[in-house]
Design an enzyme around this catalytic site. Structure first.
Site, PDB file in Angstrom:
ATOM      1  N   TYR A  80       0.853  -1.180   0.000  1.00  0.00           N
ATOM      2  CA  TYR A  80       0.000   0.000   0.000  1.00  0.00           C
ATOM      3  C   TYR A  80       0.892   1.234   0.000  1.00  0.00           C
ATOM      4  O   TYR A  80       1.985   1.209   0.568  1.00  0.00           O
ATOM      5  CB  TYR A  80      -0.872  -0.033   1.264  1.00  0.00           C
ATOM      6  CG  TYR A  80      -2.171   0.713   1.150  1.00  0.00           C
ATOM      7  CD1 TYR A  80      -3.152   0.311   0.254  1.00  0.00           C
ATOM      8  CD2 TYR A  80      -2.421   1.821   1.948  1.00  0.00           C
ATOM      9  CE1 TYR A  80      -4.364   0.995   0.165  1.00  0.00           C
ATOM     10  CE2 TYR A  80      -3.627   2.509   1.865  1.00  0.00           C
ATOM     11  CZ  TYR A  80      -4.590   2.089   0.973  1.00  0.00           C
ATOM     12  OH  TYR A  80      -5.783   2.768   0.887  1.00  0.00           O
ATOM     13  N   ASN A 155     -15.700   2.968   4.246  1.00  0.00           N
ATOM     14  CA  ASN A 155     -16.581   2.649   3.124  1.00  0.00           C
ATOM     15  C   ASN A 155     -17.776   3.580   2.920  1.00  0.00           C
ATOM     16  O   ASN A 155     -17.975   4.056   1.797  1.00  0.00           O
ATOM     17  CB  ASN A 155     -17.019   1.189   3.205  1.00  0.00           C
ATOM     18  CG  ASN A 155     -15.856   0.264   2.901  1.00  0.00           C
ATOM     19  OD1 ASN A 155     -15.184   0.430   1.887  1.00  0.00           O
ATOM     20  ND2 ASN A 155     -15.584  -0.687   3.791  1.00  0.00           N
ATOM     21  N   SER A 182     -19.318  -5.825  -2.219  1.00  0.00           N
ATOM     22  CA  SER A 182     -18.261  -5.420  -1.281  1.00  0.00           C
ATOM     23  C   SER A 182     -18.865  -4.543  -0.194  1.00  0.00           C
ATOM     24  O   SER A 182     -20.004  -4.081  -0.310  1.00  0.00           O
ATOM     25  CB  SER A 182     -17.189  -4.629  -2.031  1.00  0.00           C
ATOM     26  OG  SER A 182     -17.713  -3.376  -2.444  1.00  0.00           O
ATOM     27  N   ARG A 204     -19.732 -10.867  -9.617  1.00  0.00           N
ATOM     28  CA  ARG A 204     -19.320 -12.071 -10.348  1.00  0.00           C
ATOM     29  C   ARG A 204     -20.386 -13.149 -10.215  1.00  0.00           C
ATOM     30  O   ARG A 204     -21.070 -13.236  -9.186  1.00  0.00           O
ATOM     31  CB  ARG A 204     -17.991 -12.601  -9.769  1.00  0.00           C
ATOM     32  CG  ARG A 204     -16.776 -12.009 -10.447  1.00  0.00           C
ATOM     33  CD  ARG A 204     -15.530 -12.442  -9.729  1.00  0.00           C
ATOM     34  NE  ARG A 204     -15.565 -11.963  -8.333  1.00  0.00           N
ATOM     35  CZ  ARG A 204     -14.607 -12.178  -7.442  1.00  0.00           C
ATOM     36  NH1 ARG A 204     -13.539 -12.876  -7.782  1.00  0.00           N
ATOM     37  NH2 ARG A 204     -14.696 -11.694  -6.224  1.00  0.00           N
ATOM     38  N   GLY A 273     -10.805   0.815  -6.613  1.00  0.00           N
ATOM     39  CA  GLY A 273     -10.207  -0.470  -6.278  1.00  0.00           C
ATOM     40  C   GLY A 273      -9.901  -1.215  -7.562  1.00  0.00           C
ATOM     41  O   GLY A 273     -10.349  -0.811  -8.650  1.00  0.00           O
ATOM     42  N   GLY A 274      -9.140  -2.318  -7.444  1.00  0.00           N
ATOM     43  CA  GLY A 274      -8.760  -3.066  -8.641  1.00  0.00           C
ATOM     44  C   GLY A 274      -8.688  -4.551  -8.347  1.00  0.00           C
ATOM     45  O   GLY A 274      -7.652  -5.179  -8.526  1.00  0.00           O
ATOM     46  N   LYS A 358     -17.299  -8.818   6.342  1.00  0.00           N
ATOM     47  CA  LYS A 358     -16.182  -8.114   6.953  1.00  0.00           C
ATOM     48  C   LYS A 358     -15.995  -8.636   8.381  1.00  0.00           C
ATOM     49  O   LYS A 358     -16.955  -8.828   9.110  1.00  0.00           O
ATOM     50  CB  LYS A 358     -16.487  -6.614   6.975  1.00  0.00           C
ATOM     51  CG  LYS A 358     -15.288  -5.763   7.370  1.00  0.00           C
ATOM     52  CD  LYS A 358     -15.548  -4.284   7.172  1.00  0.00           C
ATOM     53  CE  LYS A 358     -15.483  -3.896   5.719  1.00  0.00           C
ATOM     54  NZ  LYS A 358     -14.156  -4.069   5.100  1.00  0.00           N
TER      55      LYS A 358
END
Lengths: 363, 363
Positions: A80, A155, A182, A204, A273-274, A358
């Site tokens: 990071y 978030n 997420s 997905r 994000g990735g 989470k």
């Protein structure tokens, strides 16, 4: 000095019995530290340390909940861009309860019994107790649940800013997002519902897709599509929903490309994000002729650049209000005893189940 | 009605002898038309047609020069988002001389002998003479050369807007661009020189690289690198130049990616072409942590959205001023007789030589 209080909070009641200047009692804190980059389960050490009385403008808090975010794992791995000074304490979010305050902070807004979240980043929150400066903390209303408060600064704030700062959205407008399951995706869905924005989410494909779809529509998503369905959907062409002005991308690669194809003229894709580890691919024509814009968002930078911006308190007040009226719930989560940290940090990025769960440490 | 004039301009002098209302003379115009999409050399037909007197607010111009731009070729091929109504006339830029004006345009700014360029897009400029509405034309100062005037509305304007509208550039700041030898690239280099901005240009490696480099540095480029040199250059790391705030991309693919790596924090890449036919590839981290922004620019859209914007006249006045003092020259070009159009449209996108040359029809 107003921290004498009649509130009865068993674990910490000793602190209420005398002014801090004369308290002179210490507390044994458990702290998750690391002295080098590496896999979290290997480099993290659970240590005990004595914390003495808060001085001057300091505040002693007992942590009630501290989540494990992907960025926390990446930070420990050294992947990071924020590089801590060693030895470092893991974690970046928490909710705590004020158990003692120093003399100098007496005139401030905090008092013993208040619930607080970090108002600064990089405090290292994976510890049972901590001393912080009063100005590093923000009081949260008492009626905000532990899970909601412990997860509010990353978030929901990321979702809030991305929905507010890039395009002007009116009720009835559409936002499209991938990674809709997420923790951030769940916050975005709820914020859209609160603001009457149609949120179309992409996830997905998976065996429990219909269960996940029900869960996310229950949070307020207008529609949930698999990546495959996204490719051929006519939801926007046929006018079921307005063409999205905004796409929120935490995946990248082909999926981001497919989302961009549905964007309205002059639409914006914000990447935060990735997860696919693939770059964002942008056809030249979509830039020139469709006037799409591709930008990024990083909450850490926003916070740094807007420490004293009134928009920041405005945002938190609105979020607290939404939580208070049940319109913004914590993401799907599981409370985990702090002692089980090895399991938790090992599995945090790959929790099984139909929705991304989470982990939140409790103490 | 003030088009009676003593100027002697042999070819069109008959128009000066009588007021248009009574002139009643016609002119034989050559026009390059197409009635279907396809390869330009195949679908274009050189036709002759009689043009009669301009009426009302109309203006008759004799074309002095009209360039072949890549977008003109793509439009005829049907590959451009602007779809003409058939039969259509090719071309989008020109400079012409006013040879007669209708009664209704007498009170306007134009008079016989004025040089004009299109103030509107899509007029179809590949013709020796044309009738346009006075408000579709803009007068250019008499001292502007034919090549400069014929090529001012696309490339210098594109360069001007991209340098002005996306980031705030101060003298000493750096702009990086690929396709630096293109017509637009040459304009950008000269605008940067005029505004004291360091322009670092990227070109594909070629046998005549050093000759091209000299040519472009002669126009004012601070440095010219091959794509290969770009990968390893330390010009920005070592502080020879400030890190670029702006990257101008007409290539795409790997080359655009390499340029983006040199951009300063919060830098912007503006894409206005895609000569490699590869998309722009954007690493997730550059969006999130480096805050880079990727946008597009299309002069046609800007013009449409800013027809009456005072910024438009301001831009043209500044460009005319630069041309007047020799600070902005036409791109490398070759004047081509209109009759040789088949050769010209066939080779326009692949002209041999160390610098991209532009064909300009003369009549």
């Amino acid at each position: 000095m107003s921290f004498l209080t009649k509130q009865v909070l068993p674990i910490t009641k000793q602190f209420y019995l005398m002014p801090s200047a004369t308290r002179n009692m210490s507390v044994m804190a458990k702290v998750l530290r690391y002295g080098e980059f590496g896999e979290p389960a290997k480099v993290l050490r659970l240590q005990e340390e004595t914390i003495s009385d808060p001085k001057d403008d300091e505040v002693l808090i007992k942590t009630l909940g501290a989540p494990i975010n992907p960025a926390d794992i990446n930070t420990i791995q050294g992947k990071y861009p924020v590089k801590p000074v060693f030895p470092a304490v893991g974690g970046n979010e928490c909710v705590g309860e004020v158990v003692a305050i120093g003399r100098g902070s007496g005139g401030g807004q905090l008092k013993v019994g208040d619930r607080v979240v970090p108002f600064a980043t990089g405090l290292g929150t994976w510890r049972s107790h901590a001393i912080y400066s009063a100005n590093q903390l923000m009081k949260v209303p008492a009626n905000i649940g532990v899970a909601e408060a412990a997860t509010i600064t990353v978030n929901p704030c990321t979702g809030y800013r991305m929905l507010k700062d890039f395009v002007s959205l009116k009720p009835g407008d559409t936002v499209i997002q991938n990674g809709a399951n997420s923790a951030c995706g769940q916050a975005i869905i709820q914020l859209c519902r609160a603001w009457k924005i149609e949120c179309v989410g992409i996830v997905r494909d998976r065996p429990e897709f219909s269960q996940l779809k029900d869960y996310l529509k229950g949070l307020g998503a207008a529609e949930i599509l698999t990546e495959e369905e996204l490719r051929t959907t006519k939801l926007f062409k046929d006018g079921i929903f307005r063409k999205p002005k905004l796409a929120l991308n935490c995946v990248g690669g082909k999926n981001a490309l497919e989302m961009s194809r549905h964007l309205d003229q002059a639409g914006v894709m914000v990447t935060y994000g990735g997860m696919s580890r693939e770059p964002v691919i942008v056809p030249t024509a979509s830039l020139i002729f469709k006037d799409l814009r591709f930008v990024g968002f990083w909450m850490t930078r926003w916070t740094k650049e807007n420490v004293d911006n009134p928009q920041r308190s405005e945002m938190f007040n609105e979020l607290f209000g939404l939580i208070d009226r049940g319109a913004l719930k914590a993401p799907a989560h599981e409370m985990i005893p702090f002692e089980d940290y090895e399991m938790a940090v090992t599995n945090a990025l790959n929790i099984q189940g139909f929705v991304g769960k989470k982990y939140i440490f409790n103490f």
